[in-house]
Design a protein around this motif. Structure first.
Motif, short mmCIF file in Angstrom:
data_model
loop_
_atom_site.label_atom_id
_atom_site.label_comp_id
_atom_site.label_asym_id
_atom_site.label_seq_id
_atom_site.Cartn_x
_atom_site.Cartn_y
_atom_site.Cartn_z
N VAL A 192 0.84 -1.20 0.00
CA VAL A 192 0.00 0.00 0.00
C VAL A 192 0.87 1.25 0.00
O VAL A 192 0.58 2.22 -0.69
CB VAL A 192 -0.97 -0.01 1.20
N GLY A 193 1.96 1.23 0.75
CA GLY A 193 2.87 2.37 0.81
C GLY A 193 3.46 2.70 -0.55
O GLY A 193 3.56 3.87 -0.93
N ILE A 194 3.83 1.67 -1.29
CA ILE A 194 4.35 1.89 -2.64
C ILE A 194 3.24 2.47 -3.52
O ILE A 194 3.47 3.38 -4.32
CB ILE A 194 4.88 0.57 -3.23
N THR A 204 10.03 1.62 -12.07
CA THR A 204 10.17 1.30 -10.65
C THR A 204 9.33 0.09 -10.29
O THR A 204 9.81 -0.83 -9.61
CB THR A 204 9.74 2.51 -9.78
N ALA A 205 8.08 0.07 -10.72
CA ALA A 205 7.20 -1.06 -10.43
C ALA A 205 7.75 -2.34 -11.05
O ALA A 205 7.74 -3.41 -10.42
CB ALA A 205 5.79 -0.78 -10.93
N LEU A 206 8.22 -2.25 -12.28
CA LEU A 206 8.76 -3.42 -12.96
C LEU A 206 9.99 -3.96 -12.23
O LEU A 206 10.11 -5.16 -11.99
CB LEU A 206 9.11 -3.06 -14.40
N THR A 207 10.89 -3.07 -11.83
CA THR A 207 12.10 -3.48 -11.12
C THR A 207 11.77 -4.12 -9.78
O THR A 207 12.30 -5.18 -9.44
CB THR A 207 13.03 -2.27 -10.92
N PHE A 209 2.66 -4.47 -6.35
CA PHE A 209 3.46 -3.50 -7.10
C PHE A 209 2.90 -3.27 -8.50
O PHE A 209 2.76 -2.13 -8.94
CB PHE A 209 4.92 -3.95 -7.20
N ILE A 210 2.56 -4.34 -9.19
CA ILE A 210 2.08 -4.22 -10.57
C ILE A 210 0.68 -3.60 -10.61
O ILE A 210 0.42 -2.68 -11.39
CB ILE A 210 2.09 -5.60 -11.27
N VAL A 211 -0.21 -4.08 -9.76
CA VAL A 211 -1.59 -3.57 -9.80
C VAL A 211 -1.65 -2.12 -9.29
O VAL A 211 -2.42 -1.32 -9.82
CB VAL A 211 -2.55 -4.51 -9.03
N ASN A 212 -0.83 -1.76 -8.31
CA ASN A 212 -0.77 -0.36 -7.88
C ASN A 212 -0.28 0.53 -9.01
O ASN A 212 -0.76 1.65 -9.18
CB ASN A 212 0.14 -0.20 -6.66
#
Length: 180
Positions: free
Chosen positions: A36-38, A78-81, A108-111
């Motif tokens: 959630v923070g990301i 960033t999300a991909l990494t 990460f991906i869905v956010n």
């Protein structure tokens, strides 16, 4: 605009936890909080860039295009990494680590998708529902050599102030290096 995509992704994360049989415990709660923070960061970055452009009188579509060209690219990579790095946990022999790798990769991906697609749609719907918007993205043209854009890039170099041979010879001389 920022909170609704987070709520959606968090609930999707809870659904994934139920589907995988992962219980809500102290350990899993911290991992969900990290996801959630990301997502908060992604949402704030996109929203801030869009709000800045809309404050300059640009339409929602143009603001979204500006946000995607700058912040959107950074969020995507960033999300991909992060997802690839944490996704390696899925192959762990430790069940908790494998489950959390699945959860964080999903979060990460869905956010990222929610911040790049859902948040701007909400901004359009909630902030400027009656705005007439005829803005079209600029046309991309093919240049010689297969590159896209308008020109050969010489204008960019000239604007930056750097040109080949513009550095003083002392920068490259061994005598200047020895003097340091």
């Amino acid at each position: 605009c920022i909170v609704l995509p987070l709520v959606l992704v968090t609930e999707l994360g809870h659904s994934l936890m139920v589907h995988l049989g992962i219980g809500m415990k102290v350990n899993t709660l911290t991992v969900v909080a990290l996801g959630v923070g990301i997502g908060v960061d992604y949402g704030i970055y996109i929203y801030a860039r869009m709000a800045e452009a809309m404050g300059q009188g640009k339409t929602v579509s143009e603001s979204y295009f500006i946000a995607l060209k700058t912040t959107g690219i950074a969020i995507f990579y960033t999300a991909l990494t992060l997802a690839v790095g944490v996704g390696m946990w899925i192959f762990s022999a430790l069940k908790f680590q494998a489950d959390m790798g699945t959860m964080l990769t999903f979060m990460f991906i869905v956010n990222m998708i929610a911040a790049i697609i859902f948040l701007p749609a909400l901004c359009r719907w909630l902030m400027r529902p009656t705005e007439v918007d005829n803005w079209q993205p600029p046309k991309v043209t093919a240049c010689a050599g297969g590159r896209t854009g308008a020109g050969t890039g010489t204008r960019r170099r000239a604007r930056s102030g750097f040109q080949a041979g513009a550095l003083p010879a002392a920068v490259f001389s061994p005598a200047a290096a020895a003097a340091d």
